[in-house]
Design an enzyme around this catalytic site. Structure first.
Site, PDB file in Angstrom:
ATOM      1  N   GLN A 106     -19.413  49.903 -17.456  1.00  0.00           N
ATOM      2  CA  GLN A 106     -19.734  51.029 -16.584  1.00  0.00           C
ATOM      3  C   GLN A 106     -18.526  51.972 -16.502  1.00  0.00           C
ATOM      4  O   GLN A 106     -17.441  51.567 -16.082  1.00  0.00           O
ATOM      5  CB  GLN A 106     -20.104  50.542 -15.180  1.00  0.00           C
ATOM      6  CG  GLN A 106     -20.618  51.674 -14.302  1.00  0.00           C
ATOM      7  CD  GLN A 106     -20.931  51.211 -12.895  1.00  0.00           C
ATOM      8  OE1 GLN A 106     -20.054  50.723 -12.192  1.00  0.00           O
ATOM      9  NE2 GLN A 106     -22.174  51.371 -12.472  1.00  0.00           N
ATOM     10  N   TYR A 176     -19.686  58.096  -5.851  1.00  0.00           N
ATOM     11  CA  TYR A 176     -18.503  58.305  -6.692  1.00  0.00           C
ATOM     12  C   TYR A 176     -18.568  59.704  -7.321  1.00  0.00           C
ATOM     13  O   TYR A 176     -19.472  60.473  -7.045  1.00  0.00           O
ATOM     14  CB  TYR A 176     -18.372  57.178  -7.717  1.00  0.00           C
ATOM     15  CG  TYR A 176     -18.102  55.843  -7.064  1.00  0.00           C
ATOM     16  CD1 TYR A 176     -16.972  55.666  -6.251  1.00  0.00           C
ATOM     17  CD2 TYR A 176     -18.972  54.763  -7.211  1.00  0.00           C
ATOM     18  CE1 TYR A 176     -16.726  54.453  -5.620  1.00  0.00           C
ATOM     19  CE2 TYR A 176     -18.732  53.548  -6.576  1.00  0.00           C
ATOM     20  CZ  TYR A 176     -17.603  53.399  -5.779  1.00  0.00           C
ATOM     21  OH  TYR A 176     -17.354  52.208  -5.146  1.00  0.00           O
ATOM     22  N   CYS A 347     -28.323  33.379  -3.406  1.00  0.00           N
ATOM     23  CA  CYS A 347     -27.496  34.261  -2.570  1.00  0.00           C
ATOM     24  C   CYS A 347     -28.158  34.346  -1.196  1.00  0.00           C
ATOM     25  O   CYS A 347     -29.383  34.422  -1.098  1.00  0.00           O
ATOM     26  CB  CYS A 347     -27.448  35.648  -3.207  1.00  0.00           C
ATOM     27  SG  CYS A 347     -26.861  36.947  -2.095  1.00  0.00           S
ATOM     28  N   CYS A 354     -17.999  38.137  -1.244  1.00  0.00           N
ATOM     29  CA  CYS A 354     -17.941  39.247  -2.205  1.00  0.00           C
ATOM     30  C   CYS A 354     -17.445  40.527  -1.549  1.00  0.00           C
ATOM     31  O   CYS A 354     -16.247  40.770  -1.486  1.00  0.00           O
ATOM     32  CB  CYS A 354     -19.296  39.415  -2.899  1.00  0.00           C
ATOM     33  SG  CYS A 354     -20.718  39.491  -1.781  1.00  0.00           S
ATOM     34  N   CYS A 366     -17.692  33.634  -3.828  1.00  0.00           N
ATOM     35  CA  CYS A 366     -19.046  33.508  -3.265  1.00  0.00           C
ATOM     36  C   CYS A 366     -19.056  32.353  -2.281  1.00  0.00           C
ATOM     37  O   CYS A 366     -18.534  31.278  -2.586  1.00  0.00           O
ATOM     38  CB  CYS A 366     -20.061  33.257  -4.380  1.00  0.00           C
ATOM     39  SG  CYS A 366     -21.733  32.954  -3.750  1.00  0.00           S
ATOM     40  N   LYS A 435     -31.001  35.887   9.865  1.00  0.00           N
ATOM     41  CA  LYS A 435     -30.069  34.871   9.369  1.00  0.00           C
ATOM     42  C   LYS A 435     -30.799  33.691   8.706  1.00  0.00           C
ATOM     43  O   LYS A 435     -30.164  32.719   8.290  1.00  0.00           O
ATOM     44  CB  LYS A 435     -29.198  34.344  10.527  1.00  0.00           C
ATOM     45  CG  LYS A 435     -28.309  35.384  11.167  1.00  0.00           C
ATOM     46  CD  LYS A 435     -27.281  35.968  10.231  1.00  0.00           C
ATOM     47  CE  LYS A 435     -26.141  35.045   9.903  1.00  0.00           C
ATOM     48  NZ  LYS A 435     -25.219  34.768  11.013  1.00  0.00           N
ATOM     49  N   ALA A 462     -20.097   7.827  12.798  1.00  0.00           N
ATOM     50  CA  ALA A 462     -19.095   6.974  12.161  1.00  0.00           C
ATOM     51  C   ALA A 462     -17.921   6.781  13.120  1.00  0.00           C
ATOM     52  O   ALA A 462     -17.435   7.741  13.706  1.00  0.00           O
ATOM     53  CB  ALA A 462     -18.616   7.611  10.867  1.00  0.00           C
TER      54      ALA A 462
END
Length: 648
Positions: A106, A176, A347, A354, A366, A435, A462
């Site tokens: 790119q 941009y 994801c 990220c 990640c 969420k 435990a």
């Protein structure tokens, strides 16, 4: 098991100009901060792309790669602005080609969406208007400087072809430089490069034509565009449909549809609160506007292969970009082709590893995949040198990841979880609005642990007797944290509960509620209660709320809290809880909130690691991970679990 026939269109080969792809899954450009300071390719950068090529993706588009030093946006971004960078880029393309994927680069210039601290020179733009996010006044480009930048794009394209790339993508999206010229929101020029639509498209089209001259007629050019900018006075789909037609006429071979600029950056890298597939209808509109003359790629929180397949089947786009989905699971395409859909690590749209890191100018990773960006450091396929008996105490995110990795490395693993269910605080964190996808990660980890032959003991805490019985070679403590109850007079009243209890549905909450603590947990609990028609006030000592929340997620959360009429009191300290009154001290003095039914404590957590000292006294090697070290985020727990288990 899903049959790969279900994904017939997604797995079908396709041509972009003369380039043939093995499937329609695209890895879109995502800045990593893995390159050298001068933009050179590093071993780390190659290994990261190699993992995705090996995982079966059809096309990799390498991150925004700056064509001129003035266009650099991040400290360790890859560059293509000088011939000395070609050899490293060639090594990258050769690495990717070994695994049958195609690779594009790119070509980009940040324009006003950077800082002179990053570029080492004056920021430039079509007009002297600062980016609302970066806030640095740019220098207006002269016509001669515009011509120089057109040439810079052309020379970058030549280098790309010499380096062995299969295509170039011109970055005309996300606010941009090319997007800045196109949009009336950022372009206020009065010469031939501003004003009318014809003038505003001049610079982007000059870049396309110059790139075409350099690469020749048989080399694919992709153009990435923001179909909408989501800012007042910005581009709309009606504008970009016409621009798309102009790009087709100019000889572009594919369009890559995205959205947003820095001021609306939640639309560039969408948090979980933005719907999956958010640009599909825009892509469909552009595909129709160009009469499907060239392929259209769509991006935008597409993580589910079934959704990707449906988009292509319905003719809304021809290829699907799955960016963060491939950070979470580089092998997603291979798993789709093998029908192993349940094995995909999805994801969850949290942005913690990220974009939240990138916005701090750190390298990306990640939350779900500790290997992302660390591919050269770990060889998960190989067993550990010595097999050990590993006892893991706690079945939350850190404990589950540690168990998964320890089992993969060939250790004998025993996992104890005192609750009857695995998942720990992931299950609580998945309750507030937007969420729920956290459950995808919890379910993945639980599934991996359950199928790996690990001995799992649930519903039993435990203790030292357990440890003596098990006789482990090593113990990993992942016992998490518990809510702090501050020493406020009245904090022990019956109407005072914790946010965790509210989210676990373990308590009854009345109509009028005060939440003490305006961090992530307090704000999310407040929203959760507001959705149940509760009247909610959040009280926070600091100057602002949700300061522990990632930038893009935070913007959306604060907007929703305002819409839901949640009252927020900052710089305010709770002095006392007295019956149905909460007494608060702020700069304006003492005030009382009256007729309160329930007070919710959300002032943070403290580590729960009671066993640590006793285990150390028995001289058993012991490691602590996650919140039982100190309360932090899931990413810390999962990554610590990975590393500790790997290095046993």
């Amino acid at each position: 098991m899903n049959s790969s026939l279900e994904f017939e269109k997604l797995l079908e080969p396709i041509q972009i100009g003369p380039m043939k792809l093995r499937n329609r899954i695209v890895m879109p450009p995502m800045v990593t901060n893995y390159a050298a300071a001068d933009g050179a390719v590093t071993e780390r950068f190659k290994a990261y792309h190699q993992a995705r090529a090996k995982g079966g993706v059809g096309l990799i588009i390498v991150e925004a790669t700056y064509v001129h030093p003035s266009g650099k946006g991040f400290q360790n971004q890859v560059g293509i602005y000088k011939d000395e960078l070609i050899s490293g880029l060639r090594e990258l393309t050769e690495t990717v080609h070994k695994y049958g994927a195609k690779i594009a680069v790119q070509l980009y210039h940040a324009g006003r969406q950077t800082t002179s601290k990053v570029t080492g020179m004056k920021v430039v733009a079509p007009s002297p208007i600062p980016c609302p996010v970066k806030q640095e006044m740019p220098k207006e480009l002269s016509v001669d400087e515009i011509k120089e930048l057109v040439e810079a794009f052309g020379q970058a394209a030549r280098r790309a072809k010499e380096a062995g790339f299969d295509a170039v993508e011109i970055h005309g999206a996300h606010g941009y430089l090319l997007n800045q010229f196109l949009s009336p929101y950022s372009n206020k020029r009065t010469d031939e490069y501003g004003g009318s639509f014809e003038n505003r498209i001049r610079f982007p089209l000059e870049v396309v034509r110059r790139v075409r001259e350099e690469v020749g007629g048989d080399f694919p050019i992709i153009y990435r565009m923001s179909a909408e900018e989501y800012v007042p006075g910005g581009l709309t789909i009606e504008d970009t449909k016409i621009f798309a037609q102009k790009l087709v006429e100019a000889g572009v071979n594919a369009l890559h549809i995205s959205g947003g600029v820095y001021e609306s950056s939640a639309m560039i890298i969408q948090p979980a609160a933005i719907p999956q597939g958010c640009f599909v209808e825009n892509a469909a509109a552009i595909k129709k506007a160009i009469n499907s003359k060239i392929p259209v790629i769509v991006v935008g929180r597409i993580k589910d292969p079934l959704m990707a397949e449906q988009i292509i089947r319905e003719g809304k786009a021809d290829l699907v970009s799955m960016g963060r989905a491939l950070l979470a699971d580089p092998n997603l395409p291979q798993k789709v082709s093998e029908g192993k859909i349940q094995e995909i690590r999805k994801c969850i749209g949290c942005n913690q590893g990220c974009i939240d890191r990138l916005f701090q100018d750190l390298d990306i990773t990640c939350i779900a995949n500790a290997l992302t960006g660390h591919e050269t450091e770990f060889d998960i396929e190989n067993p550990a040198e010595k097999r050990k008996k590993v006892l893991i105490v706690g079945g939350g995110p850190g404990g589950l990841e540690a168990a998964r990795v320890a089992a993969l490395r060939g250790h004998e693993v025993i996992l104890y979880e005192k609750q009857t269910d695995l998942g720990g605080q992931m299950r609580i964190a998945a309750v507030p609005p937007y969420k729920g996808e956290i459950n995808d990660l919890a379910n993945y980890l639980i599934n991996q642990v359950e199928k790996s032959g690990i001995a799992i003991v649930k519903g039993k805490e435990a203790d030292m007797n357990t440890i003596r019985e098990v006789k482990p070679d090593v113990v990993i403590l992942a016992t998490g944290s518990e809510p702090i109850i501050p020493e406020i007079p009245g904090a022990n009243q019956k109407n005072v509960v914790t946010a965790h209890d509210v989210l676990k549905n373990a308590v009854i909450v009345g109509k009028k509620v005060v939440v003490i603590g305006g961090g992530l947990v307090g704000c999310e609990t407040a929203e959760f209660l507001a959705d149940q028609d509760k009247e909610v006030t959040v009280v926070e000592m600091l100057d602002d709320i949700a300061i522990d929340v990632g930038a893009l997620t935070r913007v959306l959360l604060l907007n929703r809290m305002a819409e839901k009429k949640i009252t927020v009191l900052t710089k305010s300290k709770v002095r006392e809880i007295s019956g149905d009154k909460v007494i608060i001290e702020s700069k304006s003095g003492i005030q009382e909130i009256t007729s309160i039914d329930t007070v919710v404590m959300a002032v943070g957590s403290k580590p729960k690691n009671d066993l640590l000292k006793s285990i150390e006294e028995e001289n058993i090697p012991v490691y602590t991970i996650g919140d039982c070290v100190k309360p932090r985020k899931f990413i810390d727990a999962i990554h610590e679990g990975f590393r500790i288990a790997y290095n046993l």
